[in-house]
Design an enzyme around this catalytic site. Sequence first.
Site, mmCIF file in Angstrom:
data_model
loop_
_atom_site.group_PDB
_atom_site.id
_atom_site.type_symbol
_atom_site.label_atom_id
_atom_site.label_comp_id
_atom_site.label_asym_id
_atom_site.label_seq_id
_atom_site.Cartn_x
_atom_site.Cartn_y
_atom_site.Cartn_z
ATOM 1 N N GLY A 10 0.820 -1.211 0.000
ATOM 2 C CA GLY A 10 0.000 0.000 0.000
ATOM 3 C C GLY A 10 0.856 1.264 0.000
ATOM 4 O O GLY A 10 2.091 1.206 -0.094
ATOM 5 N N TYR A 11 0.175 2.384 0.111
ATOM 6 C CA TYR A 11 0.861 3.678 -0.017
ATOM 7 C C TYR A 11 1.916 3.876 1.081
ATOM 8 O O TYR A 11 3.116 4.030 0.800
ATOM 9 C CB TYR A 11 -0.193 4.782 0.012
ATOM 10 C CG TYR A 11 0.333 6.196 0.101
ATOM 11 C CD1 TYR A 11 1.385 6.634 -0.693
ATOM 12 C CD2 TYR A 11 -0.258 7.098 0.973
ATOM 13 C CE1 TYR A 11 1.842 7.948 -0.606
ATOM 14 C CE2 TYR A 11 0.180 8.403 1.050
ATOM 15 C CZ TYR A 11 1.232 8.825 0.274
ATOM 16 O OH TYR A 11 1.682 10.110 0.364
ATOM 17 N N ASN A 35 -6.420 -3.324 -2.148
ATOM 18 C CA ASN A 35 -6.336 -1.889 -2.433
ATOM 19 C C ASN A 35 -4.907 -1.512 -2.819
ATOM 20 O O ASN A 35 -4.407 -0.455 -2.445
ATOM 21 C CB ASN A 35 -6.813 -1.082 -1.213
ATOM 22 C CG ASN A 35 -7.029 0.381 -1.534
ATOM 23 O OD1 ASN A 35 -7.305 0.744 -2.675
ATOM 24 N ND2 ASN A 35 -6.865 1.236 -0.544
ATOM 25 N N SER A 124 -4.213 6.517 13.806
ATOM 26 C CA SER A 124 -4.549 7.737 13.060
ATOM 27 C C SER A 124 -4.951 8.828 14.024
ATOM 28 O O SER A 124 -5.504 8.556 15.106
ATOM 29 C CB SER A 124 -5.730 7.420 12.135
ATOM 30 O OG SER A 124 -6.305 8.612 11.640
ATOM 31 N N TYR A 147 -14.841 3.727 10.551
ATOM 32 C CA TYR A 147 -13.397 3.609 10.309
ATOM 33 C C TYR A 147 -12.625 4.067 11.548
ATOM 34 O O TYR A 147 -11.720 3.379 12.036
ATOM 35 C CB TYR A 147 -12.987 4.454 9.091
ATOM 36 C CG TYR A 147 -11.537 4.851 9.101
ATOM 37 C CD1 TYR A 147 -10.550 3.914 8.806
ATOM 38 C CD2 TYR A 147 -11.142 6.144 9.450
ATOM 39 C CE1 TYR A 147 -9.209 4.267 8.859
ATOM 40 C CE2 TYR A 147 -9.807 6.500 9.502
ATOM 41 C CZ TYR A 147 -8.843 5.560 9.215
ATOM 42 O OH TYR A 147 -7.523 5.914 9.278
ATOM 43 N N LYS A 151 -10.023 2.072 14.551
ATOM 44 C CA LYS A 151 -8.695 2.463 15.056
ATOM 45 C C LYS A 151 -8.722 2.573 16.586
ATOM 46 O O LYS A 151 -7.816 2.091 17.267
ATOM 47 C CB LYS A 151 -8.239 3.781 14.431
ATOM 48 C CG LYS A 151 -7.957 3.709 12.940
ATOM 49 C CD LYS A 151 -6.789 2.802 12.603
ATOM 50 C CE LYS A 151 -6.504 2.763 11.104
ATOM 51 N NZ LYS A 151 -5.556 1.694 10.733
ATOM 52 N N LEU A 198 -7.537 15.125 0.028
ATOM 53 C CA LEU A 198 -7.250 16.356 -0.715
ATOM 54 C C LEU A 198 -6.074 16.240 -1.682
ATOM 55 O O LEU A 198 -6.205 16.591 -2.864
ATOM 56 C CB LEU A 198 -6.992 17.490 0.289
ATOM 57 C CG LEU A 198 -6.663 18.850 -0.318
ATOM 58 C CD1 LEU A 198 -7.818 19.358 -1.162
ATOM 59 C CD2 LEU A 198 -6.320 19.848 0.788
ATOM 60 N N ARG A 229 -4.887 21.192 8.049
ATOM 61 C CA ARG A 229 -4.408 19.847 8.385
ATOM 62 C C ARG A 229 -2.887 19.850 8.497
ATOM 63 O O ARG A 229 -2.209 20.704 7.943
ATOM 64 C CB ARG A 229 -4.806 18.839 7.280
ATOM 65 C CG ARG A 229 -6.303 18.649 7.104
ATOM 66 C CD ARG A 229 -6.947 17.962 8.301
ATOM 67 N NE ARG A 229 -8.368 17.713 8.100
ATOM 68 C CZ ARG A 229 -9.342 18.577 8.414
ATOM 69 N NH1 ARG A 229 -9.050 19.770 8.929
ATOM 70 N NH2 ARG A 229 -10.600 18.249 8.211
ATOM 71 N N ARG A 291 -17.918 19.490 4.247
ATOM 72 C CA ARG A 291 -18.137 18.039 4.219
ATOM 73 C C ARG A 291 -18.542 17.591 5.622
ATOM 74 O O ARG A 291 -17.890 17.969 6.611
ATOM 75 C CB ARG A 291 -16.843 17.343 3.782
ATOM 76 C CG ARG A 291 -16.914 15.838 3.749
ATOM 77 C CD ARG A 291 -15.664 15.229 3.108
ATOM 78 N NE ARG A 291 -14.464 15.432 3.933
ATOM 79 C CZ ARG A 291 -13.256 14.997 3.617
ATOM 80 N NH1 ARG A 291 -13.064 14.345 2.466
ATOM 81 N NH2 ARG A 291 -12.225 15.221 4.409
HETATM 82 C C1 UD1 Z 1 -9.627 12.076 6.297
HETATM 83 C C2 UD1 Z 1 -10.562 11.364 7.222
HETATM 84 C C3 UD1 Z 1 -9.759 10.833 8.367
HETATM 85 C C4 UD1 Z 1 -8.679 9.905 7.874
HETATM 86 C C5 UD1 Z 1 -7.816 10.615 6.850
HETATM 87 C C6 UD1 Z 1 -6.884 9.635 6.202
HETATM 88 C C7 UD1 Z 1 -12.763 12.387 6.908
HETATM 89 C C8 UD1 Z 1 -13.814 13.215 7.529
HETATM 90 N N1 UD1 Z 1 -11.648 12.244 7.645
HETATM 91 O O1 UD1 Z 1 -9.004 13.112 7.027
HETATM 92 O O2 UD1 Z 1 -10.578 10.144 9.288
HETATM 93 O O3 UD1 Z 1 -7.888 9.446 8.936
HETATM 94 O O4 UD1 Z 1 -8.628 11.179 5.835
HETATM 95 O O5 UD1 Z 1 -5.927 10.306 5.450
HETATM 96 O O6 UD1 Z 1 -12.905 11.868 5.823
HETATM 97 N N2 UD1 Z 1 -10.909 18.686 1.196
HETATM 98 C C9 UD1 Z 1 -11.465 19.486 0.214
HETATM 99 N N3 UD1 Z 1 -11.775 18.911 -0.987
HETATM 100 C C10 UD1 Z 1 -11.561 17.580 -1.250
HETATM 101 C C11 UD1 Z 1 -10.987 16.780 -0.245
HETATM 102 C C12 UD1 Z 1 -10.686 17.360 0.971
HETATM 103 O O7 UD1 Z 1 -11.668 20.680 0.412
HETATM 104 O O8 UD1 Z 1 -11.879 17.129 -2.359
HETATM 105 C C13 UD1 Z 1 -10.520 19.301 2.480
HETATM 106 C C14 UD1 Z 1 -11.217 18.717 3.701
HETATM 107 O O9 UD1 Z 1 -12.419 19.375 3.957
HETATM 108 C C15 UD1 Z 1 -10.142 18.953 4.775
HETATM 109 C C16 UD1 Z 1 -8.821 18.833 4.020
HETATM 110 O O10 UD1 Z 1 -9.148 19.051 2.649
HETATM 111 O O11 UD1 Z 1 -10.234 20.257 5.291
HETATM 112 C C17 UD1 Z 1 -8.172 17.476 4.150
HETATM 113 O O12 UD1 Z 1 -9.114 16.464 3.821
HETATM 114 P P1 UD1 Z 1 -8.680 14.941 3.670
HETATM 115 O O13 UD1 Z 1 -7.486 14.841 2.810
HETATM 116 O O14 UD1 Z 1 -9.886 14.145 3.296
HETATM 117 O O15 UD1 Z 1 -8.184 14.527 5.129
HETATM 118 P P2 UD1 Z 1 -8.930 14.603 6.548
HETATM 119 O O16 UD1 Z 1 -10.269 15.164 6.456
HETATM 120 O O17 UD1 Z 1 -7.996 15.264 7.484
#
Ligand code: UD1
Length: 337
Positions: A10-11, A35, A124, A147, A151, A198, A229, A291
């Site tokens: 995995g990653y 995966n 996590s 999920y 953990k 993201l 983050r 979200r």
């Molecule tokens: C998410 C999970 C977390 C998990 C982690 C694994 C949720 C609510 N939380 O964390 O439990 O341990 O991934 O890596 O899913 N964002 C956007 N647009 C996007 C995607 C994300 O704006 O298309 C924003 C989100 O709102 C957030 C930030 O980017 O503010 C980071 O999001 P993401 O990468 O999904 O990580 P987490 O939410 O921290």
Amino acid sequence: MRVLVSGGAGYIGSHTVLALIEAGHDILVVDDFSNAKPTVVGRLEALSGRHIPVHAFDLTDADKTSHLFDTETIDAVIHFAGYKAVGESVAKPLSYYENNLGSTFSLVRAMQRHGVHKLVFSSSATVYGTDQAAATEDRPTFATNPYGWTKVMQEQILRDVAAADPDSRFALLRYFNPVGAHPSGTIGEDPSDVPNNLMPYIAQVAVGRREKLQVFGDDYDTVDGTGVRDYIHVEDLAAGHVAALEALERTEEPVSTWNLGTGRGTSVLELLHAFERAVGRELPYEVVARRAGDVAASYADPSKANAELGWRTVKTVDEMCADTWRWQSQNPDGYPD
Ligand code: UD1
């Protein structure tokens, strides 16, 4: 040490395999490729110049897991294998509990039968629930989705097992947001579906696989209103695993908990703009609703890991973006089949 790496294709697992080999450890991988693509293994062999032994089976199969320990020398285990998509866990909770807890049960049972005491577990920051800003390891743990509960529960199970067997040396590593890729651009994160996270989403926009980024909310109480983050380069995270494994040889504690993060927060728009610098052009985005389940800010207090592991992150957000872009642009569709 001869280290069994579960989820080693995995990653995070693949980057940690390389870091372990570089640190002089011998490794074997178990992965069911649910995966991950088998082609990652050849790339790891090319980068490391070593044969990577891979056992392809599902760890919830207790007989196969036990057989692996019967037939291989194993000094320590790093347990990455697990389902990790928050949204999917809400839709399929039973699969998440069965898979994530079941694999840990098989592994720990087999470790006990064979006198293997050292385990590094992929936890996590999700275990801090909605209280993820400047998180220290002594905060109470809870979760907001299945999920996250897997953990929290796996951590609790490991603490209970360690309390019953003081020879245990377990490390619970709470990762913040892993991103980036190996600087060669040959291994990286390869989501099998539309990315939930993201950084891989931005990377797919940049390479033309997605039209534009949706920014989930710009009205949080943060530097620019977007979510903050603690992004950590996957190579720094991999180095944290090697440091944790080596710390388990020194410590007298049956269980140790360490945050692996930089301690610095970066907003969605800051990360997007850093990625634009790596690519050399602007990337399209729109602001949409928040979200469900997101927190405003999540970042580590990594001082315990810094002090006890002699480890700290070294890579910048710009390096995280440059390395992600190298991986994504060289592999626009991820790993080949
Ligand atoms: C998410 C999970 C977390 C998990 C982690 C694994 C949720 C609510 N939380 O964390 O439990 O341990 O991934 O890596 O899913 N964002 C956007 N647009 C996007 C995607 C994300 O704006 O298309 C924003 C989100 O709102 C957030 C930030 O980017 O503010 C980071 O999001 P993401 O990468 O999904 O990580 P987490 O939410 O921290």
